[in-house]
Design a protein around this motif. Sequence first.
Motif, PDB file in Angstrom:
ATOM      1  N   TYR A  34       0.745  -1.171   0.005  1.00  0.00           N
ATOM      2  CA  TYR A  34      -0.068   0.107   0.023  1.00  0.00           C
ATOM      3  C   TYR A  34       0.869   1.248   0.022  1.00  0.00           C
ATOM      4  CZ  TYR A  34      -4.279   2.772   0.940  1.00  0.00           C
ATOM      5  OH  TYR A  34      -5.275   3.510   0.878  1.00  0.00           O
ATOM      6  N   GLY A  35       1.332   1.739  -1.246  1.00  0.00           N
ATOM      7  CA  GLY A  35       2.051   2.727  -1.287  1.00  0.00           C
ATOM      8  C   GLY A  35       1.007   4.236  -1.120  1.00  0.00           C
ATOM      9  N   LYS A  36       2.079   5.094  -0.992  1.00  0.00           N
ATOM     10  CA  LYS A  36       1.404   6.400  -0.780  1.00  0.00           C
ATOM     11  C   LYS A  36       0.675   7.086  -2.138  1.00  0.00           C
ATOM     12  CE  LYS A  36       1.177  11.087  -0.779  1.00  0.00           C
ATOM     13  NZ  LYS A  36       1.382  12.057  -2.047  1.00  0.00           N
ATOM     14  N   GLY A  37       1.441   6.684  -3.192  1.00  0.00           N
ATOM     15  CA  GLY A  37       0.860   7.005  -4.669  1.00  0.00           C
ATOM     16  C   GLY A  37       0.092   5.986  -5.183  1.00  0.00           C
ATOM     17  N   PHE A  38       0.881   5.025  -5.146  1.00  0.00           N
ATOM     18  CA  PHE A  38       0.306   3.720  -5.812  1.00  0.00           C
ATOM     19  C   PHE A  38       0.253   2.348  -4.960  1.00  0.00           C
ATOM     20  CE2 PHE A  38       2.025   6.376  -9.174  1.00  0.00           C
ATOM     21  CZ  PHE A  38       1.126   6.481  -9.982  1.00  0.00           C
ATOM     22  N   SER A  39      -0.805   1.556  -5.309  1.00  0.00           N
ATOM     23  CA  SER A  39      -0.741   0.391  -4.378  1.00  0.00           C
ATOM     24  C   SER A  39      -0.491  -0.720  -5.469  1.00  0.00           C
ATOM     25  CB  SER A  39      -2.269   0.084  -3.641  1.00  0.00           C
ATOM     26  OG  SER A  39      -2.245   1.158  -2.855  1.00  0.00           O
ATOM     27  N   LYS A  40      -0.019  -1.841  -4.984  1.00  0.00           N
ATOM     28  CA  LYS A  40       0.212  -2.967  -5.980  1.00  0.00           C
ATOM     29  C   LYS A  40      -0.312  -4.034  -4.671  1.00  0.00           C
ATOM     30  CE  LYS A  40       3.667  -0.404  -6.996  1.00  0.00           C
ATOM     31  NZ  LYS A  40       5.192   0.014  -6.505  1.00  0.00           N
ATOM     32  N   SER A  41      -1.023  -5.370  -5.586  1.00  0.00           N
ATOM     33  CA  SER A  41      -1.263  -6.293  -4.836  1.00  0.00           C
ATOM     34  C   SER A  41      -1.046  -7.787  -5.593  1.00  0.00           C
ATOM     35  CB  SER A  41      -2.588  -6.112  -4.439  1.00  0.00           C
ATOM     36  OG  SER A  41      -3.559  -5.918  -5.359  1.00  0.00           O
ATOM     37  N   SER A  42      -1.071  -8.707  -4.630  1.00  0.00           N
ATOM     38  CA  SER A  42      -1.003 -10.129  -5.301  1.00  0.00           C
ATOM     39  C   SER A  42      -1.661 -10.877  -4.368  1.00  0.00           C
ATOM     40  CB  SER A  42       0.457 -10.577  -5.578  1.00  0.00           C
ATOM     41  OG  SER A  42       1.350 -10.435  -4.381  1.00  0.00           O
ATOM     42  N   ILE A  43      -2.218 -11.862  -4.960  1.00  0.00           N
ATOM     43  CA  ILE A  43      -3.060 -13.070  -4.131  1.00  0.00           C
ATOM     44  C   ILE A  43      -2.359 -14.372  -4.317  1.00  0.00           C
ATOM     45  CG2 ILE A  43      -4.428 -13.430  -6.568  1.00  0.00           C
ATOM     46  CD1 ILE A  43      -6.642 -14.031  -4.763  1.00  0.00           C
ATOM     47  N   ILE A  44      -2.428 -15.120  -3.166  1.00  0.00           N
ATOM     48  CA  ILE A  44      -1.951 -16.372  -3.143  1.00  0.00           C
ATOM     49  C   ILE A  44      -2.982 -17.247  -2.299  1.00  0.00           C
ATOM     50  CG2 ILE A  44      -0.474 -15.937  -1.296  1.00  0.00           C
ATOM     51  CD1 ILE A  44       1.747 -17.516  -2.520  1.00  0.00           C
ATOM     52  N   GLY A  45      -2.971 -18.401  -2.835  1.00  0.00           N
ATOM     53  CA  GLY A  45      -3.996 -19.219  -1.981  1.00  0.00           C
ATOM     54  C   GLY A  45      -4.182 -20.623  -2.828  1.00  0.00           C
ATOM     55  N   ALA A  46      -5.109 -21.527  -2.394  1.00  0.00           N
ATOM     56  CA  ALA A  46      -5.224 -22.866  -3.039  1.00  0.00           C
ATOM     57  C   ALA A  46      -5.914 -22.863  -4.246  1.00  0.00           C
ATOM     58  CB  ALA A  46      -6.501 -23.429  -2.463  1.00  0.00           C
ATOM     59  N   ALA A  47      -6.462 -21.630  -4.780  1.00  0.00           N
ATOM     60  CA  ALA A  47      -6.971 -21.717  -6.213  1.00  0.00           C
ATOM     61  C   ALA A  47      -5.913 -20.739  -7.023  1.00  0.00           C
ATOM     62  CB  ALA A  47      -8.333 -20.982  -6.023  1.00  0.00           C
ATOM     63  N   ASN A  48      -5.145 -20.023  -6.390  1.00  0.00           N
ATOM     64  CA  ASN A  48      -4.276 -19.112  -7.055  1.00  0.00           C
ATOM     65  C   ASN A  48      -2.787 -19.566  -6.607  1.00  0.00           C
ATOM     66  OD1 ASN A  48      -6.769 -17.678  -6.793  1.00  0.00           O
ATOM     67  ND2 ASN A  48      -6.088 -17.362  -9.053  1.00  0.00           N
ATOM     68  N   PRO A  49      -1.985 -19.887  -7.429  1.00  0.00           N
ATOM     69  CA  PRO A  49      -0.463 -20.253  -6.910  1.00  0.00           C
ATOM     70  C   PRO A  49      -0.158 -18.816  -6.384  1.00  0.00           C
ATOM     71  CG  PRO A  49      -0.638 -21.339  -8.946  1.00  0.00           C
ATOM     72  CD  PRO A  49      -2.044 -20.507  -8.544  1.00  0.00           C
ATOM     73  N   LEU A  50       0.156 -17.765  -7.330  1.00  0.00           N
ATOM     74  CA  LEU A  50       0.649 -16.542  -7.122  1.00  0.00           C
ATOM     75  C   LEU A  50       0.121 -15.909  -8.261  1.00  0.00           C
ATOM     76  CD1 LEU A  50       1.947 -14.486  -5.005  1.00  0.00           C
ATOM     77  CD2 LEU A  50       4.118 -15.051  -6.248  1.00  0.00           C
ATOM     78  N   ASP A  51      -0.555 -14.713  -8.026  1.00  0.00           N
ATOM     79  CA  ASP A  51      -0.884 -13.758  -9.136  1.00  0.00           C
ATOM     80  C   ASP A  51      -1.036 -12.355  -8.580  1.00  0.00           C
ATOM     81  OD1 ASP A  51      -1.467 -15.024 -11.972  1.00  0.00           O
ATOM     82  OD2 ASP A  51      -2.827 -16.311 -10.653  1.00  0.00           O
ATOM     83  N   ILE A  52      -0.393 -11.700  -9.581  1.00  0.00           N
ATOM     84  CA  ILE A  52      -0.610 -10.069  -9.420  1.00  0.00           C
ATOM     85  C   ILE A  52      -2.132  -9.534  -9.743  1.00  0.00           C
ATOM     86  CG2 ILE A  52       0.019  -7.952 -10.386  1.00  0.00           C
ATOM     87  CD1 ILE A  52       2.313  -8.901  -9.375  1.00  0.00           C
ATOM     88  N   VAL A  53      -2.611  -8.946  -8.661  1.00  0.00           N
ATOM     89  CA  VAL A  53      -3.967  -8.411  -9.100  1.00  0.00           C
ATOM     90  C   VAL A  53      -3.768  -7.221  -9.765  1.00  0.00           C
ATOM     91  CG1 VAL A  53      -6.019  -7.564  -7.724  1.00  0.00           C
ATOM     92  CG2 VAL A  53      -4.656  -9.412  -6.514  1.00  0.00           C
ATOM     93  N   LEU A  54      -4.653  -7.177 -11.113  1.00  0.00           N
ATOM     94  CA  LEU A  54      -4.607  -5.958 -11.680  1.00  0.00           C
ATOM     95  C   LEU A  54      -5.581  -4.980 -11.381  1.00  0.00           C
ATOM     96  CD1 LEU A  54      -4.010  -7.770 -15.470  1.00  0.00           C
ATOM     97  CD2 LEU A  54      -2.180  -7.024 -13.743  1.00  0.00           C
ATOM     98  N   SER A  55      -5.270  -3.593 -11.805  1.00  0.00           N
ATOM     99  CA  SER A  55      -6.344  -2.718 -11.428  1.00  0.00           C
ATOM    100  C   SER A  55      -7.504  -2.937 -12.485  1.00  0.00           C
ATOM    101  CB  SER A  55      -5.740  -1.358 -11.479  1.00  0.00           C
ATOM    102  OG  SER A  55      -5.382  -1.227 -12.898  1.00  0.00           O
ATOM    103  N   GLN A  56      -8.433  -2.037 -12.436  1.00  0.00           N
ATOM    104  CA  GLN A  56      -9.545  -2.007 -13.021  1.00  0.00           C
ATOM    105  C   GLN A  56      -9.190  -1.890 -14.631  1.00  0.00           C
ATOM    106  OE1 GLN A  56     -12.810  -2.910 -12.440  1.00  0.00           O
ATOM    107  NE2 GLN A  56     -12.830  -2.976 -10.244  1.00  0.00           N
ATOM    108  N   ASP A  57      -8.209  -1.130 -14.745  1.00  0.00           N
ATOM    109  CA  ASP A  57      -7.753  -0.667 -16.264  1.00  0.00           C
ATOM    110  C   ASP A  57      -6.560  -1.764 -16.392  1.00  0.00           C
ATOM    111  OD1 ASP A  57      -6.694   0.699 -14.207  1.00  0.00           O
ATOM    112  OD2 ASP A  57      -6.327   2.575 -15.584  1.00  0.00           O
ATOM    113  N   SER A  58      -6.435  -2.670 -15.924  1.00  0.00           N
ATOM    114  CA  SER A  58      -5.357  -3.632 -16.173  1.00  0.00           C
ATOM    115  C   SER A  58      -4.092  -3.447 -16.006  1.00  0.00           C
ATOM    116  CB  SER A  58      -5.746  -4.348 -17.647  1.00  0.00           C
ATOM    117  OG  SER A  58      -7.059  -4.899 -17.875  1.00  0.00           O
TER     118      SER A  58
END
Length: 907
Positions: A34-58
């Motif tokens: 969670y950055g001051k200007g931009f945020s980035k995130s990724s998801i990891i779990g049973a259904a997803n090995p590890l993936d970047i979560v894209l923004s609404q505009d990809s």
Amino acid sequence: MKIPFFKKASILVTFLTFLNLLSLIDATILAIDYGKGFSKSSIIGAANPLDIVLSQDSKRKDVTGIMLRPDNKLESIERSYGSNLLNFQLRFPEYVVLGLKSLIGKTKITDIFSDFNSGLQTLYDDDVIKIDIGTKHKYSVEELVAMDFNHIIANAQQQFPNNKKVVLNGVNNQINDLVLSVPNYYKQKERLMLHDIVEISDFDRSLGYVDDNLATGISYIAKNYFKLESDVKTHFIVYDMGQESLKTSLFTAFKNSSALLNKDEVVDLTIELNGYGYDKSLGGDHITNDLKNLLINKFLDKNSNYKKNQLLSNSKFLNKIIQTAEKCKLVLSANSDYKIFVESIIDDVNFKSVISRKEFEDLVMKNYKDRILQPLVDVFTTSESIFNQQNVSLANISSIILTGGSTRIPFVQQVLVDYLGNDYYELLSKSVNSDESVTSGLAIRGVKLENSFKFKQNINVVDKLIYNYTLTANENTAIDVFSAGDSYPIKKMLNFSLDSFENDKEVSLILAEDNESFVEYIFKLNNVKKCDFDDAAVNVTVSIGNKKNFAIDKVESVCNGTASKISTLTINKYLGRQPLTKSEIRASKKHIKLLNEKDEQKILLTEALNLFESSLYEQRSFLEDVESNELPEELIETLQTCIGEYIEWLDYDSDGCTLQDIETKHLDISHQVSNIKNYQKSLTTSLDLNEFNSIFENITSWLEDLEALDDFYLAAVLNKTEKFTELNISESVLDVYNGTPLTKRLSLQNQTFVREIAELKEDFIPKLSLLLANFEKEDRLAKFELKLEFLNHLELMDEMLSFHEELFKYRYKFLEASIAKKQRLLLRQYEKSKLEKIKELGLKDKDGNLVEEVMEKAHKRAEAREKEDEDNFLRNTEDYIPNDDKEVVEDSKNHQSVEEELELDEL
Ligand SMILES: *[C@@H]1O[C@H](CO)[C@@H](O)[C@H](O)[C@H]1NC(C)=O
Ligand SMILES: *[C@@H]1O[C@H](CO)[C@@H](O)[C@H](O)[C@H]1NC(C)=O
Ligand SMILES: *[C@@H]1O[C@H](CO)[C@@H](O)[C@H](O)[C@H]1NC(C)=O
Ligand SMILES: *[C@@H]1O[C@H](CO)[C@@H](O)[C@H](O)[C@H]1NC(C)=O
Ligand SMILES: *[C@@H]1O[C@H](CO)[C@@H](O)[C@H](O)[C@H]1NC(C)=O
Ligand SMILES: *[C@@H]1O[C@H](CO)[C@@H](O)[C@H](O)[C@H]1NC(C)=O
Ligand SMILES: *[C@@H]1O[C@H](CO)[C@@H](O)[C@H](O)[C@H]1NC(C)=O
Ligand SMILES: *[C@@H]1O[C@H](CO)[C@@H](O)[C@H](O)[C@H]1NC(C)=O
């Protein structure tokens, strides 16, 4: 079980190859940088090995912040997130909040926050910063960040729809765990506030707050483990200049070749913090802000009719100029000059100018030269003074990883290159992708903290404290508890001799971090038993957990070597920002839920509008295809006008309409269309006198059938009269039958029934008779409409017949129940008199129990069951479920009477 490894056709492939998961997960983790200007995130779990979560505009990163714009007509709040915010800020500066992160842990708005949010109204409610958008509810920073988090969760859920709340085979795929990156200089107040934010948000829990640089370091060693030499300590530095601050860390990586690996693990790695430095007020924002001032001066040079104060009080101008400065900074990182052109920057004046990289460097960047270097120098100083590392210098650093957007500024790189000189400048490494290194490192750390699944590499983290932690008991001198350089999580027991506290006074324990007191605990010794042993003492357990939260776990009194917990230990107060109370958190959650619900309603409304619109166009093309010469002009014209009006209404007047409005109009149109379609159908039927005669026949015989049924039902009811007399029931059979309490559904249906009969008798039959009398004179449309009416009635008539029967059966059952009740009452009276007799005689049964007691118990049971039976019946009249329920009541009744007889027989 091994998780199948899905390769997404994306740039992530290289990244994923080293991140095979081993065992199963029962949670899904969302890692947020969670950055001051931009945020980035990724998801990891049973259904997803590890993936970047894209923004609404990809995009791989999204603008941090939120817009809350009141929509007075809908009494709702329009919320927006992500990259649109920058545009919105220029139009609605009073509703857009950017850079929320810089307010975490704060009790006052900072200058740099105001510089990036001109035109935003803020206020203070106790120590809570709130944003005022003109609505009754003022939004706390905690709520705003929580909503931003929820938006990220929603985004992830949308992209990875496998992550549902459904628990399949015991695996919960719902996104519920958070790992968050934070600067390692965050203190307790920031961490406590993050706790409140997570509580308000949709996350169930946060696994930990991980230092951004540590996350980068983890990602780096995970990716480069094959390059690391085994059994040798490798030092590397992460140099991170983001928008908010500059942070450096020195890490030691160790690949242990003799470590015992679990099945499927390929390598054992350890990463350890061994040096740090930071500058909390040097980052991209500070540079942009300086550039902004430079641009304002340039503007004033060309537009001397404006005064500086005038510009500084115009929020639209300020927001435009700061966005221009931001862009300028980016362009100058790649180009040697930037041609400024901003249309209508203020009033109708355009801003046209040029700025060169040289100007930027001389007027802005040069001032920061020393500060750019200092944290790099500090990394070595602290490595020795705090982390006890002897002799770590540039000579034994393997690389300096540059990360954070501001390290892309050529001047910053130049300063570092100059400092490192010929011998060491090659250490600088730009190989790390800042956009994903933090989130992937975070995810790896999250997996370890979550502790239910593993990566191929076993990555051990030795993170360390950078502040000193002390405890002050009753205003004595502070006791050192933990020191900078200690690794955490950590726990310690402090021992106080009992006579350092007075038995009847409250004891105060104040915790401090870096000499800042932040919380006071109190407890009383009142309840502690007298202890004559010399070792009488008070033991205090303090700890620092995964989230670096410093707390007292428990206080115990110790006597003769045994400890007993003192239960009066409570937090007296926080010194500084108070954490939110449970009810404040509940209220915030509730408010956000309300906003969500309104959003859902809005979505429904939009869907209904779209559906209505497409149906209008569909009907219009239906009309065009209709062979209109066959149909009455009137019908067609009415529908055409109607469609035209509604299309116009959609375009101009539908703002603020309700679902009901749309529904009514929609029904109107479908009704007209079905009329036309029916008319078309009627063209194939004869509509002659015979047809209408049989309609007349049909209706009248239906009514006759109904009357006959009524007579039959009446006879059945009256057939009970004798029983009533026999049992001496005072009410008449008909009164009981007619007075049956009805269920809601039955009484509603009864009303429809009565209305339908009235309509048939008083409206339809007279109209039909009239038509039959003037059959030749009436036109086709009138005949058709009457036929339609008949068809509508026919539908209802069928239903009514079965209702009529159901109503009879229901009331008849009530009648029978009333009779049964009276019979039981009489039986009971008889048994009671018998009981009186038995009491007089003092009879006992074969087991020696008093018969009167056995009987009394049986009576009580029977009475209770009867009462319940009656309750059931009445309960059913509120929300009656037709068949099943009635059977149950009947069953239990039969059951009961059998049992009752049995018990009475036993006597
Ligand atoms: C390497 O792993 C072995 C086996 O687990 C352990 O005994 C040893 O202490 C480790 N070495 C270091 C330096 O951590
Ligand atoms: C410190 O490092 C220097 C340069 O790598 C080396 O010459 C020296 O022997 C080292 N001293 C110790 C005590 O390790
Ligand atoms: C921690 O405390 C020690 C001993 O009082 C002191 O020397 C050191 O400078 C302190 N460190 C920090 C980071 O405050
Ligand atoms: C004190 O503790 C010792 C050992 O735990 C025990 O044997 C002794 O009985 C205790 N004395 C009293 C008075 O409780
Ligand atoms: C109390 O604390 C002292 C010092 O930390 C420790 O040695 C002792 O075992 C503790 N006593 C108990 C009962 O936990
Ligand atoms: C009335 O007409 C309908 C439909 O043709 C038929 O099902 C029904 O039995 C008729 N009722 C009477 C009483 O003739
Ligand atoms: C009336 O009751 C008698 C006996 O109780 C029964 O045989 C007869 O069928 C009943 N008649 C009707 C119309 O229910
Ligand atoms: C059915 O409705 C009518 C008209 O509202 C009413 O007079 C009548 O009592 C109702 N019948 C029953 C069984 O409630």
